[in-house]
Structures are given as C-alpha cells and as structure tokens.
Write a protein that holds these residues in place. Structure first.
Motif, short mmCIF file in Angstrom:
data_model
loop_
_atom_site.label_atom_id
_atom_site.label_comp_id
_atom_site.label_asym_id
_atom_site.label_seq_id
_atom_site.Cartn_x
_atom_site.Cartn_y
_atom_site.Cartn_z
N ARG A 66 0.84 -1.20 0.00
CA ARG A 66 0.00 0.00 0.00
C ARG A 66 0.87 1.25 0.00
O ARG A 66 0.68 2.17 -0.80
CB ARG A 66 -0.93 0.01 1.22
CG ARG A 66 -1.90 1.20 1.23
CD ARG A 66 -2.64 1.32 2.54
NE ARG A 66 -1.76 1.57 3.68
CZ ARG A 66 -1.16 2.73 3.94
NH1 ARG A 66 -1.30 3.75 3.12
NH2 ARG A 66 -0.39 2.87 5.00
N LYS A 67 1.89 1.29 0.87
CA LYS A 67 2.78 2.45 0.96
C LYS A 67 3.56 2.66 -0.34
O LYS A 67 3.71 3.79 -0.80
CB LYS A 67 3.77 2.28 2.11
CG LYS A 67 3.15 2.42 3.48
CD LYS A 67 4.21 2.19 4.56
CE LYS A 67 3.67 2.32 5.95
NZ LYS A 67 4.71 2.06 6.97
N TYR A 72 4.67 5.44 -5.56
CA TYR A 72 4.73 5.46 -7.01
C TYR A 72 3.73 6.46 -7.58
O TYR A 72 4.07 7.26 -8.46
CB TYR A 72 4.43 4.07 -7.59
CG TYR A 72 5.44 3.00 -7.32
CD1 TYR A 72 6.76 3.28 -6.98
CD2 TYR A 72 5.10 1.66 -7.42
CE1 TYR A 72 7.68 2.25 -6.76
CE2 TYR A 72 6.00 0.64 -7.21
CZ TYR A 72 7.29 0.94 -6.88
OH TYR A 72 8.19 -0.07 -6.66
N LYS A 73 2.50 6.42 -7.10
CA LYS A 73 1.47 7.32 -7.61
C LYS A 73 1.81 8.78 -7.34
O LYS A 73 1.56 9.65 -8.18
CB LYS A 73 0.11 6.96 -7.03
CG LYS A 73 -0.45 5.68 -7.61
CD LYS A 73 -1.81 5.35 -7.03
CE LYS A 73 -2.38 4.09 -7.66
NZ LYS A 73 -3.70 3.73 -7.11
N SER A 74 2.41 9.05 -6.16
CA SER A 74 2.76 10.44 -5.83
C SER A 74 3.82 10.99 -6.78
O SER A 74 3.94 12.21 -6.93
CB SER A 74 3.25 10.53 -4.38
OG SER A 74 4.57 10.01 -4.24
N ARG A 75 4.59 10.11 -7.40
CA ARG A 75 5.62 10.52 -8.36
C ARG A 75 5.10 10.53 -9.79
O ARG A 75 5.85 10.82 -10.72
CB ARG A 75 6.82 9.57 -8.27
CG ARG A 75 7.39 9.41 -6.88
CD ARG A 75 8.57 10.28 -6.68
NE ARG A 75 9.02 10.22 -5.29
CZ ARG A 75 10.26 10.15 -4.93
NH1 ARG A 75 11.20 10.13 -5.84
NH2 ARG A 75 10.57 10.12 -3.67
N GLY A 76 3.84 10.15 -9.98
CA GLY A 76 3.26 10.13 -11.32
C GLY A 76 3.61 8.90 -12.12
O GLY A 76 3.43 8.88 -13.34
N PHE A 97 6.39 2.30 -13.05
CA PHE A 97 7.04 2.64 -14.32
C PHE A 97 7.11 4.15 -14.41
O PHE A 97 6.08 4.82 -14.55
CB PHE A 97 6.26 2.07 -15.50
CG PHE A 97 6.13 0.57 -15.49
CD1 PHE A 97 7.13 -0.22 -16.01
CD2 PHE A 97 5.02 -0.04 -14.93
CE1 PHE A 97 7.02 -1.60 -16.00
CE2 PHE A 97 4.89 -1.42 -14.91
CZ PHE A 97 5.90 -2.21 -15.44
N GLY A 98 8.33 4.69 -14.32
CA GLY A 98 8.53 6.12 -14.39
C GLY A 98 9.07 6.54 -15.74
O GLY A 98 9.08 5.77 -16.69
N GLY A 101 12.46 5.00 -18.85
CA GLY A 101 12.85 3.63 -18.54
C GLY A 101 13.00 3.30 -17.07
O GLY A 101 13.33 2.17 -16.73
N LEU A 102 12.76 4.26 -16.17
CA LEU A 102 12.85 3.97 -14.74
C LEU A 102 11.79 2.94 -14.36
O LEU A 102 10.61 3.13 -14.66
CB LEU A 102 12.66 5.24 -13.92
CG LEU A 102 12.85 5.08 -12.42
CD1 LEU A 102 13.51 6.32 -11.84
CD2 LEU A 102 11.54 4.81 -11.71
N THR A 103 12.22 1.85 -13.76
CA THR A 103 11.30 0.78 -13.35
C THR A 103 11.75 0.25 -12.00
O THR A 103 12.92 -0.09 -11.82
CB THR A 103 11.32 -0.38 -14.37
OG1 THR A 103 11.05 0.14 -15.67
CG2 THR A 103 10.30 -1.42 -14.03
#
Length: 129
Positions: A66-67, A72-76, A97-98, A101-103
C-alpha cells in the motif's frame, strides 16, 4: 538529467522503500552504472540495484505494498499490481514505471521481500559519440 542525478534518484527511491520496512536488508546495487540505449543512440547510462530481506508477515506485506503504491502514484508513475502466487508461494509484485525507462518492482513473497529495478536511461557525456 545527468548520470549522477539519475543514480541519486534511483538509489534514493530504493532507500525510501527500504525504510518503509525496516529490517536486515541486503543491498546488491551497481553504483557504477552501465550502458543503456538512450533514445536509440546507444549513448546512455543507467543504474540497477536489488535489495532483499527475509519475508514479512502477511499484514506487513499488505501495508508495504500500500505504501509503495502510494509512493509510485505520488511521483506520477504508472503502477501495475500482479498476483503471481502459486500453490507453494504467495507472490505479489507492485511495479512502478517512471520516465525514461525507470522501473522499480516490489516483490513480497513467502520466501523473501525484494525491491529491484533500473534507473532512467540518460545521456552519458563520457560515451563515444
């Protein structure tokens, strides 16, 4: 973004996730980085790392997932949650997935907990052009 900034961003994320589940983590990072294919030119640099620890309880796993999903979501980042459980191992994978290619994947299983991934692929000013 420079290679140093990509390294700091990536390993900072791994550190942040580790801090969400304190314990005896083993770090297997590649801080020197390696070559990646930046926008089809081949002149890129990226970094990889893996952090592992003993398995967490079911409640701890759910809380960590959950955290990490919230992080991840807070970073888009685009977030993918998979249940890859078998009859002998309960395995849940939460992947962020940022950009570029950031994963980063969080693997919570009956056998261990792991965070692993790759940084953004950024232009390498030291590469042969």
């Amino acid at each position: 973004m420079t290679p140093d900034e990509a390294r700091e961003e990536f390993f900072g994320l791994l550190d942040e996730i580790q801090a969400m589940a304190p314990g005896a983590w083993v770090n297997e990072d590649v801080p020197a980085g390696g070559i990646c294919n930046f926008q089809g030119t081949g002149n890129g640099k990226g970094f990889a790392g893996t952090r592992t620890m003993d398995p967490l309880s079911l409640a701890e796993r759910e809380e960590l997932r959950r955290k990490v999903t919230e992080l991840y979501k807070s970073r888009g980042y685009v977030v993918q949650n998979l249940d890859q459980s078998t009859t002998t191992n309960s395995l849940f994978i939460t992947t962020g997935f940022g950009p570029d290619g950031l994963t980063i994947g969080l693997y919570t299983a009956d056998t261990r907990t792991m965070v692993a991934g790759e940084s953004r692929c950024v232009p390498d000013p030291q590469s042969n052009k």
